[in-house]
Design a protein around this motif. Structure first.
Motif, mmCIF file in Angstrom:
data_model
loop_
_atom_site.group_PDB
_atom_site.id
_atom_site.type_symbol
_atom_site.label_atom_id
_atom_site.label_comp_id
_atom_site.label_asym_id
_atom_site.label_seq_id
_atom_site.Cartn_x
_atom_site.Cartn_y
_atom_site.Cartn_z
ATOM 1 N N TRP A 61 40.425 79.391 15.699
ATOM 2 C CA TRP A 61 41.015 79.068 17.000
ATOM 3 C C TRP A 61 42.299 79.848 17.253
ATOM 4 O O TRP A 61 42.605 80.181 18.404
ATOM 5 C CB TRP A 61 41.307 77.570 17.072
ATOM 6 N N GLN A 62 43.059 80.141 16.220
ATOM 7 C CA GLN A 62 44.342 80.817 16.420
ATOM 8 C C GLN A 62 44.177 82.240 16.946
ATOM 9 O O GLN A 62 45.134 82.843 17.433
ATOM 10 C CB GLN A 62 45.139 80.834 15.117
ATOM 11 N N HIS A 63 42.943 82.764 16.879
ATOM 12 C CA HIS A 63 42.698 84.149 17.312
ATOM 13 C C HIS A 63 42.042 84.238 18.695
ATOM 14 O O HIS A 63 41.744 85.333 19.151
ATOM 15 C CB HIS A 63 41.807 84.851 16.292
ATOM 16 N N ARG A 64 41.791 83.104 19.344
ATOM 17 C CA ARG A 64 41.094 83.127 20.632
ATOM 18 C C ARG A 64 41.984 83.716 21.725
ATOM 19 O O ARG A 64 43.206 83.668 21.661
ATOM 20 C CB ARG A 64 40.644 81.720 21.026
ATOM 21 N N TRP A 65 41.346 84.232 22.765
ATOM 22 C CA TRP A 65 42.068 84.922 23.833
ATOM 23 C C TRP A 65 42.978 83.946 24.588
ATOM 24 O O TRP A 65 42.681 82.759 24.732
ATOM 25 C CB TRP A 65 41.110 85.628 24.775
ATOM 26 N N GLN A 96 47.182 76.669 25.867
ATOM 27 C CA GLN A 96 46.217 77.590 25.263
ATOM 28 C C GLN A 96 45.550 76.943 24.053
ATOM 29 O O GLN A 96 46.202 76.291 23.241
ATOM 30 C CB GLN A 96 46.906 78.881 24.829
ATOM 31 N N SER A 98 44.509 78.483 21.546
ATOM 32 C CA SER A 98 45.021 79.164 20.352
ATOM 33 C C SER A 98 46.364 78.601 19.901
ATOM 34 O O SER A 98 46.855 78.936 18.821
ATOM 35 C CB SER A 98 45.171 80.666 20.623
ATOM 36 N N TRP A 153 33.935 83.980 12.323
ATOM 37 C CA TRP A 153 34.856 84.805 13.102
ATOM 38 C C TRP A 153 35.093 86.181 12.485
ATOM 39 O O TRP A 153 35.306 87.163 13.194
ATOM 40 C CB TRP A 153 36.185 84.077 13.278
ATOM 41 N N ARG A 178 41.410 90.154 24.879
ATOM 42 C CA ARG A 178 42.687 89.466 25.076
ATOM 43 C C ARG A 178 42.883 89.071 26.538
ATOM 44 O O ARG A 178 43.205 87.939 26.841
ATOM 45 C CB ARG A 178 43.869 90.363 24.631
#
Length: 370
Positions: A61-65, A96, A98, A153, A178
């Motif tokens: 989740w920390q890498h989602r746009w 967000q 993320s 991921w 992004r």
């Protein structure tokens, strides 16, 4: 935000840290598994350790746009024992994903003292008859059992098409996305029929021109999605992995919900789906009938594969690439019941990961006689 993390116990020495169970990954599936191990009386440390390669909590989740907010995300299910909503200030849905989900995961790790070691990347696992040797970039571990919860991921999938190497534009995967603003003034070919493809098509088509391409006609589902529908979809995916077939995504079985956003996209004329092209050219893509579309960007929303390369020495896969799964919720590897894959196949969804974490923890504890 401070990270609830621990240094790897073996990082300053080549001594092997012995534990009963190594849980690999601290996303939804890994945290659920760790929680249930703890509740079953398996102590953190000598009983089990959680290894996570990310520097902070949050899983994938920390890498989602950035544009993926709590109002646009498909759904975030609660981890066992703590409600996600309780960690969101005033029920704010504009935050967000993320940011919100890593905050929730960190609070969860603290609340249940799960002692996640990070950043620790598992490089390879080898079988030493009665124990597994777990080699990481921060030291060596020895364990009787493995709960693998590494998700997908880190293994984005892009299918091979003739001419891909000669394309002069940019090729990206969902993982790389992004912001739609990066595509201003460019024509974007978006490939895929899943939820992420639809979300990114919606965003990008608002700022530039797009061509939407899918291998099969997308299946839109009208009406509410019942619990019975969900169980039937999961059962189909479960049947595949029990037979050793590569898992299909749950969405590929359920179809896409006909949401107000999708209805609005239809009204804008955005959902003009094209069949899959046959080759990629220097300037774009070409179909079998000869017609072409020039493109600056090809965005592959073609999903992910399970991140299992570190398990290769254990020779778990069948010739077709699948793994025969067993156990109550199909988390147990049939070839080696000391290994559970949580978040694989039917447990790839967030709600499935919770149930599978409980099942894997219980079955593995019993098998190992802990």
């Amino acid at each position: 935000m401070a990270s609830h993390s621990h240094s790897s116990p073996g990082q300053s020495t080549q001594a092997i840290y012995k534990t009963n169970i190594v849980v690999i990954g601290a996303g939804q599936a890994g945290l659920s598994s760790a929680y249930h191990l703890s509740k079953l009386g398996v102590p953190a440390g000598k009983g089990f350790v959680v290894l996570d390669q990310s520097p902070r909590p949050g899983g994938a989740w920390q890498h989602r746009w950035p544009s993926l907010t709590l109002s646009t995300v498909n759904r975030i299910h609660d981890l066992p024992g703590m409600r996600f909503a309780d960690t969101i200030a005033d029920g704010d849905t504009t935050v967000q994903a993320s940011v919100a989900v890593p905050h929730y995961f960190e609070a969860y790790e603290r609340a249940f003292d799960l002692q996640v070691y990070r950043p620790v990347k598992v490089v390879v696992i080898c079988d030493r008859v009665d124990r597994f040797r777990v080699e990481t970039d921060r030291g060596l571990f020895s364990a009787q059992g493995i709960i693998n919860a590494t998700g997908t991921w880190e293994t984005p999938y892009i299918p091979e098409y003739p001419g891909a190497q000669r394309f002069q534009g940019t090729q990206l995967h969902t993982k790389d996305y992004r912001s739609a603003d990066a595509f201003l003034g460019k024509h974007v070919v978006i490939v895929g029929a899943g939820i992420s493809a639809i979300q990114l098509l919606d965003e990008i088509s608002r700022v530039t021109t797009t061509t939407w391409v899918t291998r099969r006609p997308p299946a839109f589902r009208e009406g509410s999605f019942t619990e019975e529908d969900g169980r039937a979809a999961v059962a189909m995916v479960e049947d595949r992995v029990r037979r050793g077939l590569p898992p299909a995504s749950v969405v590929s079985v359920t179809g896409l919900p006909l949401t107000p956003a999708i209805t609005a996209m239809q009204a804008r004329g955005v959902l003009n789906r094209q069949p899959m092209f046959s080759e990629i050219t220097e300037q774009g893509v070409r179909w079998a009938d000869g017609h072409t579309v020039n493109a600056d960007v090809i965005l592959w929303c073609t999903g992910f594969r399970s991140s299992l390369d570190h398990l290769l020495p254990l020779m778990l896969r069948e010739p077709n690439g699948g793994i025969v799964m067993a156990g109550r919720l199909a988390t147990q590897v049939a070839k080696d019941p000391r290994i559970h894959l949580v978040g694989y196949g039917p447990s790839a969804s967030t709600i499935g990961a919770n149930r599978a974490g409980r099942s894997a923890a219980s079955e593995l504890k019993q098998h190992l006689g802990l």
